[in-house]
Structures are given as C-alpha cells and as structure tokens.
Design an enzyme around this catalytic site. Structure first.
Site, short mmCIF file in Angstrom:
data_model
loop_
_atom_site.label_atom_id
_atom_site.label_comp_id
_atom_site.label_asym_id
_atom_site.label_seq_id
_atom_site.Cartn_x
_atom_site.Cartn_y
_atom_site.Cartn_z
N LYS A 264 48.41 24.29 36.40
CA LYS A 264 48.63 24.43 34.96
C LYS A 264 49.96 25.14 34.71
O LYS A 264 50.57 25.71 35.61
CB LYS A 264 47.48 25.22 34.34
CG LYS A 264 47.38 26.66 34.83
CD LYS A 264 46.23 27.40 34.17
CE LYS A 264 46.15 28.84 34.67
NZ LYS A 264 45.11 29.61 33.99
N TYR B 202 73.56 46.03 23.91
CA TYR B 202 73.13 46.45 22.57
C TYR B 202 72.53 47.86 22.57
O TYR B 202 71.73 48.22 23.43
CB TYR B 202 72.10 45.47 22.01
CG TYR B 202 72.64 44.10 21.74
CD1 TYR B 202 73.71 43.91 20.87
CD2 TYR B 202 72.06 42.99 22.33
CE1 TYR B 202 74.20 42.63 20.62
CE2 TYR B 202 72.53 41.71 22.09
CZ TYR B 202 73.61 41.54 21.22
OH TYR B 202 74.08 40.28 20.97
#
Length: 397
Positions: free
Chosen positions: A38, A270
């Site tokens: 999956k 940042y």
C-alpha cells in the site's frame, strides 16, 4: 536524464526487498506471507517491489485502497491480492471482476459486494475482519455472529466465497503489552464463531511485521508484512533492522545546490533560528517539506555530507535546507545522503525517525513524487526481471 545530474533521487534496491521477504518468511515457516505494498509500496514503488516480493516467495500482496490493487492487476500481477479499506459505493464490481479479495467488516459492505457478485455472475472473494481490540475497522464481537451467518448465507447462495477471517493488532510493536494476549483470545473466539456458522476460510491472519517477529503463536495461516519488506524495524523495542536481519531498501540523496563561505553571525534560513558561531561553510541541500522532508526535523535531521554527519541548520523550507560544514569543504554537485542502509556511514530512516519523534514508516512513506524513484538490483538473480536503473517518478505504475 543522466542520473548524476538529478537534483535528488530515492534509489530502491530490489535485492534488499527480496532478501527481506526471505528473512521474514524464515521467521514464519509454517505460514504464507503477504507483502503489503500500500501507499506506493511505503514510498518505494508498489509495482517493482511487488514483483521483487513475489520473486522471493510472497504468495499474497496487500493494499489498503482498491485503486492500489487495480494498479497491480494492470501491471500484470495475477496472484492472490487483498485490499481492505472500503467505503460505501466503492468499486466492488471491478474488484470482483479482477479476482481481488475484499475485506468486509459490516453488513452494509457484505450487501454491496453481494450485489456486485450478482451483477457480474462471479463469486466474490471476501475476507471478514473482526475488531479484536484495535478499534478501527472490523466487526464488533456483538455483531460478529450476525455478520458471519449472513456471509455463510451468501456463500451458500453462490455469491461469495469467504476466503479469510482476519484482524489487526494494536500494540504488537510493544512486546508484553497486555492488549496483545487479549486480542489473541478475542481472535480465537471470532474464529470459533465463524466456524460454528459453517465458514471454512482459506486463511486466518492477524500478525503484522512486529507480531511475525515476536509472536509465533499469532502466525496462523498467513502473516502480513509491511514495513519489514522494506528493511525497516517496526519499533526500537524489537531491534534495529540489522538486529532483525533486514536491510533498508531506500537511499535518499541529493546533489548540493550551493556551497559558500559566510562570516560569523550569519543567519540561516527563515526566522534565523540558526546563526553561525564563526566563519564557516554552508551547503544547500535541494530537498524540503514539499518533497516529504519533515519540517519538524529543522535543527535535528541528520545528513551525511563531505564524509561526516551534519544536522539541518535552521528551518527546513519547502524546497531546500542548509547544513553547516564548518571548515570542511565540498563542491556544488557533491552528494548529500539523508538516509540509506548505513553501510557508508550515512544515517538510516530509523535515525531520522528518532531525530523527529516519529516512526520509520512515516519517514519513507512521506517522500513525495518530486523525488524520482530509481529501482536498482544490487544482486540480480536468474529468472528475476532486471530492474537496474529503471526510473519511476512516483505512483504505482
């Protein structure tokens, strides 16, 4: 495209996948093995990994979503295949037509799959899921007699074959947790009810990777292996991948986009949460949270650059992050290895999990489709289709 010119890549060693499947089969010699592919093979590429797992003896494949199962059929897989996450109105008919085992946890789902079977004129392959204590999908014990009786009626009518009865552990990755014994007892009770209803499933299964490794009494007829297929330990309490005889299949790396000297007191990324403590060399790694690198790994994520471990310096941005090399040197285009099997001194996905307070499953599964998958085979075998150098930009095709 020349691989050496890639911004970044996730190299997947299919020989490692085969080796892991064989190692896991050796831990449960009396049971069949389902390789769970999956989420695009936990980020590794569902189709190539499914083929490698089949070559190593996985007699079943498992997916969560029907669409994931359909992609495997479209790629040519014809073996036993199960999918288990269904919602009302799902593509039951296509699943029946493609001989896919579907999971049923409630009467509404049984009704929908029997309609699909009647419409197609084919018996649906149905696996009944019991909720033995996980509290997600699965039928509650009070409703289980009604569901098993209805399934037996549908089977007698020629609409379905009940091919499996199954469940899932909540805490198998915590050896000794009291819920484990309680769930095993509940599963035995569910099996007894199903048998009393006249059901004779092909497979009974509850064991995931940690249960396969630690609970031989939970192996039954089939074990479901997910993260172990890809060479990652299900939990530190059970051991490292190396302890368990597993080899991580994915190596995530990038080419440095910039290398430059900066003065003392220079802010990085940042918010300037990192400031250089002296004149130093900064290297820019062109991967960020848009590629699946956890933003909360800012300041902690380990990376091998210029022969040594570095930690992410400052915040991880959408497309890039910085590492501080100090007095070491590097050139634009040199490799930064975020994680791999650890053979070359690089961090592993488990190291990233520990640094970010999560699990290895999340680290590999979240790597996005901006990062090309390059499927290689470090130990080709006779009769196994070659995959070396094949490229996949994500998805299941």
């Amino acid at each position: 495209m020349n691989e050496t010119a890639m911004r970044a890549s996730a190299a997947i060693d299919l020989a490692a996948v085969r080796s892991n499947v064989r190692a896991l089969r050796g831990r449960a010699p009396g049971a069949e093995l389902m390789a769970v592919v999956k989420a695009d093979g936990y980020g590794h590429g569902a189709v190539p990994c499914a083929r490698a797992a089949r070559a190593a003896g996985a007699s079943w494949l498992g997916t969560a979503l029907p669409e994931e199962a359909f992609a495997l059929r479209a790629a040519g897989d014809t073996g036993r295949l199960m999918c288990w996450l269904w919602t009302p109105g799902g593509p039951w008919r296509t699943a029946v037509e493609q001989d896919i085992d579907v999971s049923v946890s409630a009467l509404w789902a049984l009704r929908e799959v029997t309609v699909a079977a009647r419409d197609t004129g084919r018996r649906a392959r149905v696996q009944l899921k019991a909720d033995t204590g996980l509290g997600r999908n699965g039928c509650q014990p009070d409703d289980w007699p009604e569901l098993t009786a209805a399934a037996r009626d549908a089977e007698s009518a020629g609409l379905i074959s009940v091919t499996g009865v199954w469940s899932h552990f909540a805490c198998a990755d915590e050896p000794g947790h009291p819920s484990i014994a309680a769930q095993l007892t509940a599963f035995h009770a569910a099996l007894a009810v199903a048998e009393a209803a006249g059901l004779r499933p092909e497979v009974r299964h509850i064991a995931n990777t940690p249960a396969l490794l630690t609970l031989p009494e939970a192996h039954f007829d089939l074990v479901r292996t997910g993260i172990g297929v890809y060479g990652i330990s299900p939990a530190p309490e059970i051991g490292t991948a190396r302890d368990l005889g597993l080899r991580p299949a994915m190596t995530l790396e990038a080419s440095l986009a910039s290398v430059k000297r900066v003065p003392e007191g220079h802010g990085v990324s940042y918010g300037h949460h990192y400031t250089t403590s002296g004149e130093t060399t900064l290297a820019l790694v062109p991967l960020g949270y848009a590629d699946g690198i956890p933003r909360h790994a800012s300041g902690s994520g380990p990376v091998l650059v210029a022969g040594a471990w570095r930690r992410v310096a400052g915040r991880i941005a959408m497309d890039q992050f910085v590492v501080d090399l100090g007095e070491d040197t590097a050139l634009p285009g040199d490799r930064a290895v975020l994680f791999g099997p650890g053979d070359g001194g690089e961090p592993t996905a488990e190291d990233w999990a520990q640094a970010t307070g999560t699990i290895g499953y999340e680290i590999v599964t979240r790597i996005g489709n901006r990062v090309p998958r390059v499927h290689r085979d470090s130990a080709p075998e006779a009769g196994v289709p070659a995959a070396a150098g094949s490229r996949d930009t994500g998805g299941t095709g």
